[in-house]
Structure formats: C-alpha cells, structure tokens
Scaffold this motif. Structure first.
Motif, mmCIF file in Angstrom:
data_model
loop_
_atom_site.group_PDB
_atom_site.id
_atom_site.type_symbol
_atom_site.label_atom_id
_atom_site.label_comp_id
_atom_site.label_asym_id
_atom_site.label_seq_id
_atom_site.Cartn_x
_atom_site.Cartn_y
_atom_site.Cartn_z
ATOM 1 N N UNK A 194 0.801 -1.111 -0.002
ATOM 2 C CA UNK A 194 0.074 0.030 0.062
ATOM 3 C C UNK A 194 0.784 1.276 -0.087
ATOM 4 N N UNK A 195 0.224 2.322 -0.281
ATOM 5 C CA UNK A 195 1.095 3.618 -0.610
ATOM 6 C C UNK A 195 1.204 4.452 0.676
ATOM 7 N N UNK A 235 1.163 -1.702 -9.644
ATOM 8 C CA UNK A 235 1.639 -1.562 -11.036
ATOM 9 C C UNK A 235 1.950 -0.346 -11.521
ATOM 10 N N UNK A 279 -1.544 11.086 -3.423
ATOM 11 C CA UNK A 279 -2.782 10.270 -3.938
ATOM 12 C C UNK A 279 -2.922 10.519 -5.297
ATOM 13 N N UNK A 280 -3.906 9.700 -5.664
ATOM 14 C CA UNK A 280 -4.057 9.685 -7.390
ATOM 15 C C UNK A 280 -5.303 10.360 -7.652
#
Lengths: 488, 235
Positions: free
Chosen positions: B91-92, B111, B193-194
């Motif tokens: 996890x990030x 990925x 975050x994305x």
C-alpha cells in the motif's frame, strides 16, 4: 473438571479463603489479647490483696506475738471463701492455718510462687492451684498467704470456649459466603463462555448477557460486546468488499478481455491494433485506480495507517485542496471558495487531504446547479451562489468540521446512507467517470480518525462534512509550533 | 524518447526477482539507451550495487534472501549514496514513508507505467551527478530567478501565482526531462494520492497560457502518455 472443582478454582472462592484466614487470625488475636489481659488483671488483684493482708498480719505479729497472729489466722481461715494461710515454725512444722498440703519446697522459698494445694476443711482429693506469698517473720517463723486461682481459670476457659465458637462460625459462614459468591460469578462466567463459544463457531451476531448492576463483569461484557460489534462490522465490510470486487472489477476486466479479443479477430491495420492496445492500457489504469482506492479504504478501515499520524491544522488542508482544485472548478464553470479558521487535529494529513479531494471532485462532478426550468431569477447574486462550491474548515467545540458544500441537485435523504457504501453510484451519476469509491474512502478516513462523514441538505445542494475530534487544548499548546511536513 | 546522449550512458541496476518484469525492465531501459544490469535477489543486488558504479538503483521491495529496504539500508550504512528507487506492491500511505525512511530516494507503487518509472529514474540520475543548484533557471528566453521570484520571457515580465511559480520552478529544474503528473503532484503539492480528475492538466494549461501564449516558440510541451516537459524547442 467436576462442578465442585470448578467452584473452588474460581477467583471469588480463593479470595474468600484468604479473607477467611485473615479474619480468623484477627479474631484469634483479639481473644488472645483479651484473655491475657484478664489474667494479668486477676493476678494483679490477688497480689494487691495478699500484700495488704501480709502487712496487716506482720504488724499484728510484731505487736501481739505468735499468739495474736495464730488467733487472727484461725479466725480468718474459718470465713467462707477465705484466703489460704499457713504459719510454720523455723523447722517447718505447721502452727496454724487452713492448708493441709502444698507443693514441695514452697515454704522453703520466700516470695511469690504458684502451687498446688489441699485445704484442711475439704474432703475431695482433687488439688487446687493457688498463688501464694511466703515470708519469714522476725522470729524465724514463716507465714504463707495465698489465693485460689479457680476464678482465673474459669474466665480463661470461657474465653477459650468463645474463641472456639467464633472460629467455627467464621469458618462456616465464610465458606458458605465464598461458595455463594463463587457460584454466582461462575454462573455468569459460564453464560459468557457459552456465548463466546457460539460466536467462535461462527455466529457473529451473538452478544454477551449484560446485567443491570453495572459491576465489573457487566463492564467487561459491555466492552466485549463493543469489540464484537467492531469485529462483526469488519467482517461484514470484508464480505461486502469481496462481493463488490467480484462485481465491479469483473465488469471492466470483461471489457478489457472483449476489447483484446475483438482486436485480435477484426483488426487489420497497425493503427487498429494500436488503438486497441491504448484502450487496453486505459482500461487497466482505471482498474489499478479502483484497486488502489479499495486497498486504501481497507487500510483506513482496519486502522493500519494509525502509525503515521501527527498534528496538523485542518485549515491548511482546506486551503491546500482549494488551491489545487480552484482552476479545475473554474474550468467547469464553477467557483471554489474557502473559509477557514484554525482547527487543529491529530491524524493522517495525507488521508484527510485525499478525503477532501474526493469530496471536492464529487462537488465539481455532480454539484452543478440544475438548469433552471423557469426563466432565470431576476436576482443575479442567487445565480452566482448556485455555481459555487464552498470548502470550510472550522472548529465546533471538540469537533473539527471539514465540509464541502455545493448547490447541485444534492442527494435525497433516503439515499444518503447508501451512497457511502462502496461502488454505489446513483442513477444520475452513472454516465460520469468515477469508481463510486470517493465517499466510501472519505467515510473510512473519518472513521479512522474516530469521526464520521455527514451528508446533509444545503438547500439546495449537498453538504458533505468530515467531523473529526479536535486536538485537545493541551496538545494544542504543545504542538502549536512545528507542524511536521511529510518527507518528499 | 532519446534524451540520453550516447557518450554519457547511464548505468542502471535493477534488483527484481520476478523474471518476466525484470526482463521487461532491462529491455525497455536498454531501448532508451541505458546500460541496465540485473540482480534477481537481495544478496546479489547488494554485492553488485556495492561494487559497480551505478547512476540509479531500481529495487523491488520484496526480494528473496534480503529485503529491498535492507539492501538500501546496508548500502547507506556503507556510505553508498547511489539514488535508489523502490518498487513496491504494498500500500501507498505508510509503505512509502517507510521506504523513504530506510534511505530510498523515490517510491513507485506497482503496477506502474514504464513512462512514469523512466521519468523518475532520469530525475534521480540527474540529481546524482548533475550540476549544483543554480539560482537562475533558463530555458530558451524564459528565465526564472529563484531568489527574487522573478519570471521573465524575453523582455516581458510574467506575473505568476506562488503555486504557478513552484510548478514552473520544478519543471525548469528538470528542463529537458519528462515530468509526470504524479511527480508534479508529489513535488509541487506534496500530495501522494491519485486524483480521479485532470486537476494537474488544468494547472499546466494555466501556466502555459502565461508563459507560452503570444510567443512564437512554445516551451512547455505535453509528452503523450507520460507527462510534461519544458524544453527550448529550437535545439
């Protein structure tokens, strides 16, 4: 284990035994002290009386000689309950008195001693005990005065009997009480054990019985129930996640596969293949995003990221998010405004920022005011307000409120609870891109910070609020200066 | 993407145990002109990194024999400062911080897109051997003074918002290199975050309208499928 074995193994019963022992010890020492003191008092009394009488008789002897002494003794010895008297010659022959026999050598030693004796006037052979004083008179004659110790012995035996009885009562009552308490506790523990066993076997909805007394066992049961509640929620969450993953990840995976298959079957030019591959990459990027969001939610919900928490100001988060999204909102024909006041809290800045980002993205996506059905209202300011999204950070009592308010169609009250769940997207938003995880993540982040995500009506529009417990006053003073930033 | 001049070939060590992704990485990096070596477990990676002279290490987080973080930690303890990029499937939020604390210089969750990895490796390698930080960045006729916060293009003074200034500063610091959206979000905004929206693109287009609008030669380029690059187009 037998029922009795179980009983005597309980803490309650063992504690009873300890108390029983301590109490018996206490009672014994109390009675012992009482007996010893009584004995001392009686002895003292005898000594005083005998000493007084000795002085009196000695005086008589000095004034009236042996005859006067013998006369007085004969006289006194006849009284009922009289003391013991004996006068002997220097060679040891009895001259007067009421003593028939004495312990060996008593008359030879002067001073106080305890001895067995027989009275002259009694028939029975049983010897008595007495405390006696022997002294030599001026002529070499010896005088013995003493007192029977029967009284002392009787009091002593009464005390001893009292001690026996009280011990017996203490032991019997104590054991009975111990058994009673232990059985009561044991019954409740057995009930708890039964429930926990059922829960272990898979029935997570079971709860421990909680009495009304609010004692330590009830508190324990309450806490265990709260724990079970949490476990059940986590398990349900887990199940929901796997169900949702199955459903919502399989759909894009199917699309992905179809696209590849179709490209293989029908593409004829390099451009076709290229287009198909680009579509595939795009689709898998979307899948990765969804997967990351799911993992993040799972981590936030399980509390795994609690380690990376520090103190920061919610106002900074609000301003940062405003700064990041202001141009995007403008491009979408809306205005993004921010109103903040200092609102310190303890948490994960990154996750709170992300939750806020999700809320703002939602507001930008879905918060557009519905096109007016009637001709536009003459009030121009009302129109301006409709396209506005407001980010707020403020502190209300012990709670930090981070909210995003839009003036779009809002969410009907009946749906509000529902939309927080994973992958839920209302009909109106199905056409918009998105994973349906934004509110779930915001909610999970709020829960991680022991707070909640509140959805309310902004009349018109939606107000989404992260309500998180504020940093306490003390922590604020200590932590007011350095707000740690993340390493880059 | 041929940004690497042949005479200054970059040397890269990839420590990755999954055969297929390792081969893919080696091939992809060689295609863009890198010299890429491969180690398939932590011990081998450590000894190669320790003896070879590499510009950047790309290290998988979970490796047989020796964990990726431990490889970096050991190298750092020995005084080896070769920039290291950690690849991780974990996890990030917390994992990234752990990786950076262990001595990693950048972190990329799996990925990933190869373009993202390449952009990050190039930024790392430039940092390693690059020139000292300059006070004034110049790209073409665009000039950014980091001390006085002045930005000018040719004779025109440009007025930038503070964040636009930082965005431009980061782009110009890595002029000639591809900078991805995630890199911008991380380094200019400090968010990891994305975003689900094209929020960075909007910022870029605002910046572009300030520095390129009305000028014949555009400097801020969009690199399709990767990110952005600021570059003097004449060169």
């Amino acid at each position: 284990m037998t029922a009795f074995g179980k009983l005597i193994r309980t803490t309650a019963f063992r504690l009873t035994l300890v108390y029983l022992f301590l109490f018996a010890l206490f009672a014994a020492s109390l009675l012992g002290y009482f007996a010893w003191n009584t004995r001392r008092l009686i002895t003292e009394q005898i000594t005083t009386t005998v000493n007084a009488e000795f002085a009196e008789l000695n005086d008589l002897y000095t004034r009236r000689g042996l005859r006067g002494l013998v006369g007085a003794i004969e006289n006194r010895a006849l009284r009922p309950g009289a003391n013991l008297y004996l006068v002997t010659t220097p060679t040891g022959q009895a001259v007067a008195g009421n003593v028939a026999a004495l312990g060996n050598g008593i008359m030879a030693t002067t001073g106080w001693s305890e001895t067995v004796y027989h009275r002259l006037d009694e028939q029975q052979k049983a010897p008595h005990r007495a405390l006696v004083r022997v002294d030599e008179l001026s002529s070499g004659f010896r005088l013995l005065i003493g007192r029977d110790l029967e009284e002392r012995r009787r009091i002593f035996s009464i005390v001893a009997k009292a001690a026996q009885w009280s011990m017996l009562i203490v032991v019997v009552l104590g054991l009975a009480g111990g058994v009673f308490v232990a059985r009561r506790v044991l019954r409740r523990i057995d009930a708890m054990t039964g429930t926990t066993r059922r829960i272990m076997e898979g029935d997570l909805s079971g709860r421990l019985p909680v009495g009304r007394s609010g004692d330590e066992l009830d508190r324990l049961a309450d806490n265990l129930n709260a724990m079970l509640e949490r476990i059940e929620a986590l398990m349900t969450g887990l199940k929901e996640v796997s169900d949702n993953i199955a459903h919502d990840l399989k759909t894009p995976l199917t699309r992905l596969r179809n696209r590849a298959e179709e490209a293989l079957a029908t593409s004829s030019s390099e451009a076709d293949y290229r287009a198909a591959l680009e579509g595939t990459i795009e689709e898998s990027d979307g899948l990765i995003r969804t997967f990351n969001a799911l993992l993040m939610i799972a981590r936030a919900e399980s509390g795994q990221v609690r380690g990376n928490m520090d103190n920061f100001d919610a106002a900074e988060v609000a301003n940062g998010i405003h700064e990041l999204y202001e141009p995007l909102a403008e491009d979408n024909g809306m205005t993004l405004r921010v109103v903040t006041q200092p609102a310190p809290l303890h948490g994960n800045r990154e996750l709170v920022s992300q939750a806020m980002a999700n809320l703002v993205e939602n507001a930008i996506k879905y918060g557009k005011p519905a096109p007016p059905i009637q001709p536009p209202a003459p009030d121009a300011t009302a129109d301006a307000k409709l396209g506005e999204i407001l980010i707020e950070a403020r502190r209300e009592g012990d709670t930090v409120l981070l909210s995003v308010t839009d003036h779009g169609p809002g969410i009907p009250e009946a749906d509000r609870k529902h939309v927080i769940e994973r992958f839920v997207r209302l009909e109106a938003s199905r056409t918009q891109p998105g994973s349906g995880l934004g509110l779930s993540l915001a909610s999970a982040v709020a829960t991680l910070h022991r707070g909640e995500l509140r959805l309310s009506d902004a009349e018109p529009g939606l107000r989404a609020t992260l309500a998180i417990p504020a940093l306490s006053g003390e922590g604020l003073a200590v932590q007011a200066l350095p707000l740690e930033s993340h390493p880059v | 993407m041929t940004l690497i001049e042949p005479e200054s070939q970059m040397r890269l060590l990839i420590i990755e145990d999954d055969r297929e992704s390792a081969d893919y990485l080696v091939k992809a990096f060689r295609e863009v002109g890198y010299v890429a070596d491969l180690a398939s477990d932590g011990e081998e990676g450590l000894s190669l990194a320790d003896t070879g002279d590499y510009d950047v290490l790309v290290i998988d987080r979970m490796l047989p024999k020796r964990d990726g973080l431990s490889v970096i930690g050991t190298l750092r303890d020995k005084g080896n400062r070769t920039p290291a990029l950690i690849l991780s499937a974990l996890g990030q939020v917390d994992d990234r911080i752990k990786g950076l604390r262990a001595g990693g210089d950048d972190y990329l969750p799996k990925p990933y897109a190869f373009a993202e990895l390449l952009a990050r490796v190039e930024v790392l390698s430039r940092r390693h051997g690059g020139p000292a930080e300059e006070t004034v960045y110049r790209v073409g006729d665009l000039e950014l003074d980091r001390l006085s916060h002045r930005v000018a293009r040719g004779k025109d003074e440009l007025t930038l918002q503070p964040r636009e200034f930082r965005l431009l500063e980061y782009l110009m610091k890595h002029a000639g290199q591809v900078v991805t959206r995630t890199m911008l979000l991380e380094n200019v905004w400090d968010y990891h975050f994305d975003p689900q929206t094209n929020v960075i693109d909007v910022h870029i287009s605002r910046l572009r309208s300030k520095i390129d609008k009305g000028f014949e030669q555009p400097l801020l380029h969009t690199i399709r499928g990767a990110g952005y690059m600021i570059r003097d187009g004449i060169r």
